[in-house]
Design a protein around this motif. Structure first.
Motif, PDB file in Angstrom:
ATOM      1  N   ARG A  93      39.844  37.030  44.021  1.00  0.00           N
ATOM      2  CA  ARG A  93      40.752  37.211  42.955  1.00  0.00           C
ATOM      3  C   ARG A  93      41.603  38.455  42.891  1.00  0.00           C
ATOM      4  NH1 ARG A  93      41.987  33.398  38.396  1.00  0.00           N
ATOM      5  NH2 ARG A  93      42.916  34.846  36.539  1.00  0.00           N
TER       6      ARG A  93
ATOM      7  N   PRO B 189      44.346  38.697  34.980  1.00  0.00           N
ATOM      8  CA  PRO B 189      43.272  38.532  33.818  1.00  0.00           C
ATOM      9  C   PRO B 189      42.396  37.485  33.762  1.00  0.00           C
ATOM     10  CG  PRO B 189      45.395  38.381  32.939  1.00  0.00           C
ATOM     11  CD  PRO B 189      45.761  38.556  34.495  1.00  0.00           C
TER      12      PRO B 189
ATOM     13  N   LEU C 187      45.352  44.937  31.001  1.00  0.00           N
ATOM     14  CA  LEU C 187      46.103  44.640  30.045  1.00  0.00           C
ATOM     15  C   LEU C 187      45.439  44.933  28.609  1.00  0.00           C
ATOM     16  CD1 LEU C 187      47.774  41.081  31.013  1.00  0.00           C
ATOM     17  CD2 LEU C 187      48.527  43.225  31.221  1.00  0.00           C
TER      18      LEU C 187
ATOM     19  N   VAL D 263      44.269  39.945  25.318  1.00  0.00           N
ATOM     20  CA  VAL D 263      43.191  39.003  25.893  1.00  0.00           C
ATOM     21  C   VAL D 263      43.341  37.462  25.377  1.00  0.00           C
ATOM     22  CG1 VAL D 263      41.644  39.561  23.666  1.00  0.00           C
ATOM     23  CG2 VAL D 263      40.628  38.644  26.201  1.00  0.00           C
ATOM     24  N   GLY D 264      43.333  36.856  26.600  1.00  0.00           N
ATOM     25  CA  GLY D 264      43.559  35.342  26.385  1.00  0.00           C
ATOM     26  C   GLY D 264      42.231  34.625  25.804  1.00  0.00           C
TER      27      GLY D 264
ATOM     28  N   ALA E  18      36.145  33.409  32.126  1.00  0.00           N
ATOM     29  CA  ALA E  18      36.230  32.674  33.303  1.00  0.00           C
ATOM     30  C   ALA E  18      37.401  32.267  33.556  1.00  0.00           C
ATOM     31  CB  ALA E  18      35.386  31.477  32.512  1.00  0.00           C
TER      32      ALA E  18
ATOM     33  N   SER F  33      39.315  29.801  36.644  1.00  0.00           N
ATOM     34  CA  SER F  33      39.134  28.382  37.191  1.00  0.00           C
ATOM     35  C   SER F  33      38.095  29.076  38.477  1.00  0.00           C
ATOM     36  CB  SER F  33      40.382  27.836  37.769  1.00  0.00           C
ATOM     37  OG  SER F  33      40.959  28.549  38.567  1.00  0.00           O
TER      38      SER F  33
ATOM     39  N   GLY G 227      48.962  35.729  36.318  1.00  0.00           N
ATOM     40  CA  GLY G 227      48.682  34.589  37.259  1.00  0.00           C
ATOM     41  C   GLY G 227      49.954  33.949  37.879  1.00  0.00           C
TER      42      GLY G 227
HETATM   43  P1  AMP Z   1      42.639  30.744  35.257  1.00  0.00           P
HETATM   44  O1  AMP Z   1      41.784  31.301  34.309  1.00  0.00           O
HETATM   45  O2  AMP Z   1      42.255  31.047  36.679  1.00  0.00           O
HETATM   46  O3  AMP Z   1      43.622  29.749  35.001  1.00  0.00           O
HETATM   47  O4  AMP Z   1      43.921  32.188  34.838  1.00  0.00           O
HETATM   48  C1  AMP Z   1      43.792  32.728  33.858  1.00  0.00           C
HETATM   49  C2  AMP Z   1      45.454  33.067  33.530  1.00  0.00           C
HETATM   50  O5  AMP Z   1      45.546  33.273  32.192  1.00  0.00           O
HETATM   51  C3  AMP Z   1      45.749  34.257  34.257  1.00  0.00           C
HETATM   52  O6  AMP Z   1      46.194  34.036  35.575  1.00  0.00           O
HETATM   53  C4  AMP Z   1      47.026  34.779  33.418  1.00  0.00           C
HETATM   54  O7  AMP Z   1      48.306  34.465  34.017  1.00  0.00           O
HETATM   55  C5  AMP Z   1      46.553  34.231  32.377  1.00  0.00           C
HETATM   56  N1  AMP Z   1      46.070  35.305  31.104  1.00  0.00           N
HETATM   57  C6  AMP Z   1      44.929  35.622  30.851  1.00  0.00           C
HETATM   58  N2  AMP Z   1      44.789  36.676  30.026  1.00  0.00           N
HETATM   59  C7  AMP Z   1      46.122  37.049  29.868  1.00  0.00           C
HETATM   60  C8  AMP Z   1      46.654  38.068  29.146  1.00  0.00           C
HETATM   61  N3  AMP Z   1      45.921  39.081  28.307  1.00  0.00           N
HETATM   62  N4  AMP Z   1      47.943  38.130  29.137  1.00  0.00           N
HETATM   63  C9  AMP Z   1      48.843  37.421  29.894  1.00  0.00           C
HETATM   64  N5  AMP Z   1      48.275  36.428  30.422  1.00  0.00           N
HETATM   65  C10 AMP Z   1      46.868  36.222  30.755  1.00  0.00           C
END
Ligand code: AMP
Ligand code: MG
Length: 340
Positions: free
Chosen positions: A58, A63, A114, A117-118, A140, A142, A230
């Motif tokens: 990746r 993130p 960034l 955080v998600g 995590a 996917s 992403g």
């Molecule tokens: P996935 O877990 O593979 O579905 O990918 C997680 C997706 O969450 C990333 O590709 C980002 O598009 C999005 N993401 C995660 N953290 C952030 C963040 N801090 N700001 C914006 N988007 C985020």
């Protein structure tokens, strides 16, 4: 690396304690969630997070989402306001990720550089028991090879990740089948960055001001940095090119009937018998978007395994749960839409 595979009937306190221990010492564990399988590591450990990027191939500016066992834990890792609390009360645990300003304990490796955080608290009990047993938040993405369809069964995970992770926990088929809804919170304004099973309509029952990021439905030009990194990558893609058909059912059926014999057709259940000359994969009844969501990624993987030259599928609507299907399918198709 030898990957330890824990079958569905071996999931218990002992195997989840072992998963927790692997995570605490910086290892990688694949775990089931209601959306798709996740490739987990300790979110407080920058080196562990780096291993995730390596295992998936990746890009490091994409993130990772931080998974917690209890929605109230968000406050330890992010700056939490009233909007988060309202979202958490309504939709957590569940398929929703909330982007918030990060606290210093979350390394930049996890957030792709960034300062946000998600945060997500999955509903799947195996996921939450594993996170609780680790005692640390779990970063995590996917658990697929980067760019490939997300895994919705342990078989998919084994295909992509055997030998690259310490442990795989088999939780059976994911009930939702598409990744979490992602919203960014700024004051009392929400921006939908990625649609999922928590739909726009559901968010609008709670918030007056919900914007939809252009990246959800449109192709971004090369030089735009999307709010959700992403979204810029070709994603969910099978090897054979996928084309989405936009038009009436009659026109779509006629177009599919006339397609070359080595074209694979994704069709609704009620149409499956209409194409005796083609290989078809049924994705659910036309009216049943939940089943379509659940089967989409498995269908794209199955399509790949047939060695077909081309894939045709109906273009989903842009409302309800179908907005999430639309968002994933236009990416899988690299925005190739055929207007009939
Ligand atoms: P996935 O877990 O593979 O579905 O990918 C997680 C997706 O969450 C990333 O590709 C980002 O598009 C999005 N993401 C995660 N953290 C952030 C963040 N801090 N700001 C914006 N988007 C985020
Ligand atoms: Mg992903």
């Amino acid at each position: 690396m030898k990957t330890l595979f824990i079958g569905q009937n071996e999931i218990n306190d002992a195997s989840l304690a072992m998963a927790g221990e692997i995570l605490r010492r910086g290892g990688l564990v694949v775990f089931p969630t209601e959306t798709v399988y996740g490739l987990g590591a300790d979110a407080l450990d920058a080196d562990a997070a780096k291993k995730i990027y390596a295992a998936k191939g990746r890009p490091s500016d994409n993130p990772l989402i931080v998974h917690i066992a209890d929605p109230a834990d968000a406050d330890k890792y992010a700056v939490v306001g009233d909007a988060y609390k309202r979202l958490a009360k309504a939709f957590m645990p569940g398929p929703l990720t909330v982007i918030l300003p990060k606290r210093d304990c979350i390394p930049m490796t996890v957030t792709g550089g960034l300062d946000s955080v998600g945060i997500r608290c999955p509903e799947n009990p195996i996921a939450r028991r594993m996170i609780a047993s680790a005692g640390v938040p779990i970063a995590a993405p996917s658990a697929n090879i980067s760019g490939k369809p997300s895994p919705t069964s342990a078989e998919h995970v084994r295909f992509d990740m055997d030998g690259k992770v310490d442990m795989i926990l088999d939780g059976g088929e994911c009930t939702v089948g598409l990744e979490s809804t992602i919203v960014k919170v700024e004051g009392d304004k929400l921006t939908l960055l990625r649609p999922g099973a928590i739909t726009l309509d559901m968010l609008r029952t709670l918030f007056d001001n919900v914007e939809v990021s252009a990246a959800v439905t449109e192709q971004l030009s090369e030089n735009v940095r999307p709010l959700s990194p992403g979204m810029k990558y070709r994603h969910y893609a099978p090897t054979a090119p996928l084309y989405l058909l936009d038009g009436s059912d009659e026109k779509r059926i006629a177009y599919c009937t006339a397609a070359d014999g080595d074209t694979l057709l994704l069709v609704f259940d009620e149409e499956a018998a209409l194409f005796p000359a083609h290989k078809v994969i049924a994705i659910g009844k036309q009216s049943d978007e939940r089943t379509q969501a659940k089967r989409l990624f498995a269908a794209l993987r199955e399509a790949d395994s047939t060695g077909c030259k081309k894939i045709l599928a109906p273009l989903p609507r842009q409302s309800g749960l179908s907005l999430a299907l639309y968002n994933r399918m236009i990416r899988a198709a690299a925005h190739n839409i055929i207007t009939l």
